[in-house]
Design a protein around this motif. Structure first.
Motif, mmCIF file in Angstrom:
data_model
loop_
_atom_site.group_PDB
_atom_site.id
_atom_site.type_symbol
_atom_site.label_atom_id
_atom_site.label_comp_id
_atom_site.label_asym_id
_atom_site.label_seq_id
_atom_site.Cartn_x
_atom_site.Cartn_y
_atom_site.Cartn_z
ATOM 1 N N PHE A 24 0.856 -1.180 0.000
ATOM 2 C CA PHE A 24 0.000 0.000 0.000
ATOM 3 C C PHE A 24 0.892 1.231 0.000
ATOM 4 O O PHE A 24 2.070 1.163 0.356
ATOM 5 N N TYR A 32 -4.432 1.963 6.505
ATOM 6 C CA TYR A 32 -4.275 0.520 6.336
ATOM 7 C C TYR A 32 -4.248 -0.183 7.694
ATOM 8 O O TYR A 32 -4.936 -1.182 7.894
ATOM 9 N N VAL A 43 -4.914 -1.555 -2.077
ATOM 10 C CA VAL A 43 -4.074 -2.560 -1.434
ATOM 11 C C VAL A 43 -3.933 -3.740 -2.388
ATOM 12 O O VAL A 43 -4.925 -4.313 -2.831
ATOM 13 N N HIS A 71 -9.529 -2.275 -3.767
ATOM 14 C CA HIS A 71 -8.774 -3.471 -3.394
ATOM 15 C C HIS A 71 -8.494 -4.271 -4.652
ATOM 16 O O HIS A 71 -9.374 -4.452 -5.473
#
Length: 76
Positions: A24, A32, A43, A71
């Motif tokens: 990240f 995070y 991420v 994501h």
């Protein structure tokens, strides 16, 4: 800039419970570690750090292939 120079602002984290690596952006580190499942974070995850580095180089270093904030799960 060499391919790996673009990795400068990325942090890598290994979760020994899930046996997954996560990458990240440095500026997202507080978010995070507060809520790693937040869908607003970008991420990348993989079981192998080398695969994760290859994915980052492919999708983050190549400006033609930039993707949005979400994501991104990689095959295990």
């Amino acid at each position: 800039m060499t391919n790996k120079d673009c990795l400068y602002d990325w942090l890598f984290h290994y979760n020994h419970y899930t046996k997954m690596w996560a990458a990240f952006k440095r500026e997202d580190s507080n978010d995070y570690f507060s809520d790693g499942n937040n869908p607003k974070l970008k991420v990348y995850k993989s079981t192998k750090v080398d695969t994760l580095i290859d994915i980052l180089i492919k999708f983050e270093c190549d400006t033609k292939k930039k993707i949005g904030r979400a994501h991104v799960w990689t095959p295990v």
